[in-house]
Scaffold this motif. Structure first.
Motif, PDB file in Angstrom:
ATOM      1  N   MET A 139       0.844  -1.107   0.017  1.00 35.63           N
ATOM      2  CA  MET A 139       0.238   0.008   0.142  1.00 35.63           C
ATOM      3  C   MET A 139       0.843   1.370   0.079  1.00 35.63           C
ATOM      4  O   MET A 139       0.532   2.205  -0.662  1.00 35.63           O
ATOM      5  CB  MET A 139      -0.959  -0.035   1.205  1.00 35.63           C
ATOM      6  CG  MET A 139      -1.985  -1.190   1.353  1.00 35.63           C
ATOM      7  SD  MET A 139      -3.046  -1.191  -0.142  1.00 35.63           S
ATOM      8  CE  MET A 139      -4.194  -0.016   0.308  1.00 35.63           C
ATOM      9  N   ASN A 141       3.430   1.607  -1.276  1.00 36.11           N
ATOM     10  CA  ASN A 141       4.097   1.899  -2.727  1.00 36.11           C
ATOM     11  C   ASN A 141       3.036   2.222  -3.842  1.00 36.11           C
ATOM     12  O   ASN A 141       3.330   3.070  -4.364  1.00 36.11           O
ATOM     13  CB  ASN A 141       4.993   0.431  -2.990  1.00 36.11           C
ATOM     14  CG  ASN A 141       5.564   0.640  -4.678  1.00 36.11           C
ATOM     15  OD1 ASN A 141       4.767   0.014  -5.563  1.00 36.11           O
ATOM     16  ND2 ASN A 141       6.490   1.281  -4.772  1.00 36.11           N
ATOM     17  N   ARG A 142       2.100   1.426  -3.963  1.00 43.29           N
ATOM     18  CA  ARG A 142       1.037   1.121  -4.932  1.00 43.29           C
ATOM     19  C   ARG A 142       0.095   2.703  -4.606  1.00 43.29           C
ATOM     20  O   ARG A 142      -0.310   3.208  -5.435  1.00 43.29           O
ATOM     21  CB  ARG A 142       0.500   0.103  -5.223  1.00 43.29           C
ATOM     22  CG  ARG A 142       0.949  -0.985  -5.756  1.00 43.29           C
ATOM     23  CD  ARG A 142       1.440  -0.831  -7.207  1.00 43.29           C
ATOM     24  NE  ARG A 142       2.709  -0.019  -7.105  1.00 43.29           N
ATOM     25  CZ  ARG A 142       2.921   0.528  -8.422  1.00 43.29           C
ATOM     26  NH1 ARG A 142       2.078   0.750  -9.341  1.00 43.29           N
ATOM     27  NH2 ARG A 142       4.051   1.549  -8.175  1.00 43.29           N
ATOM     28  N   VAL A 143      -0.183   2.766  -3.427  1.00 44.42           N
ATOM     29  CA  VAL A 143      -1.197   3.840  -2.989  1.00 44.42           C
ATOM     30  C   VAL A 143      -0.731   5.288  -2.563  1.00 44.42           C
ATOM     31  O   VAL A 143      -0.816   6.275  -3.115  1.00 44.42           O
ATOM     32  CB  VAL A 143      -2.377   3.432  -2.027  1.00 44.42           C
ATOM     33  CG1 VAL A 143      -3.274   4.556  -1.730  1.00 44.42           C
ATOM     34  CG2 VAL A 143      -2.872   2.185  -2.641  1.00 44.42           C
ATOM     35  N   GLU A 144       0.291   5.298  -1.831  1.00 45.70           N
ATOM     36  CA  GLU A 144       1.041   6.459  -1.172  1.00 45.70           C
ATOM     37  C   GLU A 144       2.291   6.967  -2.551  1.00 45.70           C
ATOM     38  O   GLU A 144       2.780   7.782  -1.980  1.00 45.70           O
ATOM     39  CB  GLU A 144       1.601   6.114  -0.064  1.00 45.70           C
ATOM     40  CG  GLU A 144       0.453   5.560   1.256  1.00 45.70           C
ATOM     41  CD  GLU A 144      -0.804   6.917   1.352  1.00 45.70           C
ATOM     42  OE1 GLU A 144      -0.352   8.211   0.880  1.00 45.70           O
ATOM     43  OE2 GLU A 144      -1.829   6.497   1.438  1.00 45.70           O
TER      44      GLU A 144
ATOM     45  N   THR B  36      -3.249  -1.659  -9.318  1.00 41.05           N
ATOM     46  CA  THR B  36      -2.987  -0.374  -8.522  1.00 41.05           C
ATOM     47  C   THR B  36      -4.213   0.446  -8.591  1.00 41.05           C
ATOM     48  O   THR B  36      -4.320   1.382  -7.704  1.00 41.05           O
ATOM     49  CB  THR B  36      -1.767   0.243  -9.685  1.00 41.05           C
ATOM     50  OG1 THR B  36      -0.803  -0.511  -9.440  1.00 41.05           O
ATOM     51  CG2 THR B  36      -1.297   1.579  -8.813  1.00 41.05           C
ATOM     52  N   GLN B  40      -6.583   1.735  -4.927  1.00 47.16           N
ATOM     53  CA  GLN B  40      -6.678   3.185  -4.505  1.00 47.16           C
ATOM     54  C   GLN B  40      -7.897   3.471  -3.771  1.00 47.16           C
ATOM     55  O   GLN B  40      -8.005   4.300  -2.848  1.00 47.16           O
ATOM     56  CB  GLN B  40      -6.971   4.055  -5.640  1.00 47.16           C
ATOM     57  CG  GLN B  40      -5.852   4.444  -6.535  1.00 47.16           C
ATOM     58  CD  GLN B  40      -4.378   4.443  -6.020  1.00 47.16           C
ATOM     59  OE1 GLN B  40      -4.181   5.392  -5.253  1.00 47.16           O
ATOM     60  NE2 GLN B  40      -3.291   3.693  -6.495  1.00 47.16           N
TER      61      GLN B  40
END
Lengths: 181, 304
Positions: A139, A141-144, B36, B40
């Motif tokens: 998370m 990496n991919r979201v933040e 990805t 979100q």
């Protein structure tokens, strides 16, 4: 004894954690990041914000013993310990963000919308079944949008370990969901 | 997923534009992109930092009052101590009406002087200066050992019982112990005057990398390659130094007493010992001279 006191005074003017200004600055710099890590690790139901407050509260109580450089690591240790000490820890639950309306944009076919809703739902289950360490690295990496090195710094692990965890997490997601897309 | 290396580079944002373009054609990319996008949805809620800080403070206000109260109590004690010390100093040095700040500690301590010059004091060392006169002349009194990084400015003087060192702006150490006086220059130039009656008023000029040492009134000049004193990084270093002095330094570093055969006192020792690892330090000073050691509480006995 007074000699030592004078020496300390002259040395610690701007990096003393006991100074309210310095402490506030620490809170502004690290509370959000700490909150995110706790949220992704332990989920929304384990009151990550409360733990953030408690960790900073503990830092304040021990401000004389913690140097500015050590403060960040100290906060993470305290927060993790507090989380692990909560006897009735709840299963990790990640909520859908309130402002989020699915990975859907206007010009998509109804079939696609349906499929991606299903995907999101399954993803939630897989995500919650990952280990805490895998989930938080993924998370972050991919979201933040954090780079491997930053994550390594935040979690106090090596960059290699970060890569391993992200890759493992993605592999699990692929294994559980990928083939059905 | 196929190409692990590529994927990790992509995730880290470290692919070049061209590599990224290539990668975007792969299935790996499609999968990661979809995940990805879907991830979100699980973004952590944004923390209102200021609000959270206020909540924290309100929660602590009761506690804070208690803390303030005890600080207030201590402040009186500290203030009282300072007054007592100041008074004592005033009586001890009736000729000078100046206050003095004294730094002494059982540990190495770093100290920034009013002109931003840096001092690192080794264990069991004391440094003082007159605050009032500092503006006019940078004058320090030293007992023990210290490393200096002097900011450029007016003449900077370090006075010890064994001699005086004057500089303008440089880095150097002064080690003034019983029957031992050593000055090492790491940068710039320093002038050393010793109080030894035989060499009185002879000025020794040291350039970068030079060292002068008086041991029992014998003068020795050495060259030093290090750019910092070894003890600052946790070692005590010696070059052809009488063994008794090595032992003294060992005793200071570890707060122990060492007994050793008389015959060894004047032997010359070259080497170093660690200041944080007692056992390895003990070996470092005994093996070169083929000595045996026995430890008991705070005392060490060396024998042949």
């Amino acid at each position: 004894m007074p000699k030592y006191f004078i020496l300390k005074m002259s040395k610690e003017n701007s990096d003393n954690v006991c100074e309210e200004k310095v402490f506030d600055q620490l809170f502004r710099s690290f509370s959000e990041e700490l909150h995110k890590v706790l949220y992704y690790k332990y989920g929304a139901d384990n009151d990550p914000l409360d733990i953030v407050q408690e960790a900073f509260s503990t830092l304040w109580d021990n401000c004389a013993k913690v140097t500015l450089e050590k403060a960040r690591g100290y906060l993470y240790t305290i927060a993790n310990n507090k989380m692990l000490n909560v006897i009735s820890r709840r299963k990790t639950v990640l909520n859908y963000a309130s402002q989020y309306n699915g990975s859907v944009t206007s010009n998509q076919t109804p079939q696609y919308v349906l499929e991606s809703k299903e995907f999101d739902h399954k993803l939630k289950t897989v995500l919650e079944s990952l280990t805490e360490d895998q989930r938080v690295t993924l998370m972050m990496n991919r979201v933040e949008g954090k780079r491997h090195k930053e994550i390594a710094e935040i979690l106090g692990i090596s960059t290699k370990a970060v890569e391993k965890r992200i890759y493992k997490a993605l592999s699990i997601i692929e294994e559980q969901l990928g083939k059905k897309i | 997923m196929k190409d692990q290396e590529r994927i990790l580079q992509y995730l880290n944002g470290s692919l070049s534009a061209k590599e990224k373009e290539e990668f975007m054609k792969t299935e790996d990319y499609q999968f990661i992109d979809q995940v990805t996008q879907s991830l979100q949805a699980f973004k952590a809620p944004t923390l209102n930092t200021e609000e959270a800080l206020t909540t924290l403070k309100n929660r602590q206000s009761k506690q804070a009052k208690a803390v303030e109260f005890s600080l207030w109590n201590n402040a009186w004690k500290v203030a009282a101590s300072i007054v007592i010390v100041a008074a004592a100093l005033w009586f001890l040095y009736p000729k000078s009406s100046t206050e003095q700040f004294v730094a002494s500690h059982e540990q190495q301590t770093e100290w920034i002087l009013p002109d931003a010059s840096k001092v690192v004091l080794n264990k069991h060392s004391e440094l003082s200066y007159s605050e009032e006169e500092w503006e006019k002349s940078r004058n320090l009194q030293l007992t023990g050992e210290a490393y200096f990084e002097v900011e450029k400015g007016s003449q900077f003087t370090v006075t010890t019982t064994s001699g005086i060192v004057t500089v303008l702006g440089t880095r150097f150490t002064v080690n003034s112990r019983e029957n031992y006086y050593e000055v090492t220059c790491y940068e710039g130039t320093v002038a050393v005057t010793t109080t030894d009656p035989k060499n009185k008023d002879t000025k020794t000029i040291l350039a970068k990398g030079e060292q002068v040492r008086w041991v029992n009134d014998r003068v020795q000049r050495n060259t030093v390659r290090a750019v910092h004193p070894s003890w600052e990084s946790g070692f005590s270093d010696f070059e052809e130094v009488p063994f008794y002095f090595v032992i003294k330094e060992f005793e200071r570093q570890y707060d122990v007493t060492v007994e050793y055969p008389e015959s060894e006192a004047e032997r010359l020792f070259t080497g170093s010992f660690h200041n944080e690892d007692f056992n390895s330090a003990l070996k470092a000073i005994t093996i070169p001279l083929s000595l045996e050691f026995q430890t008991k509480g705070n005392s060490v006995t060396l024998s042949k």
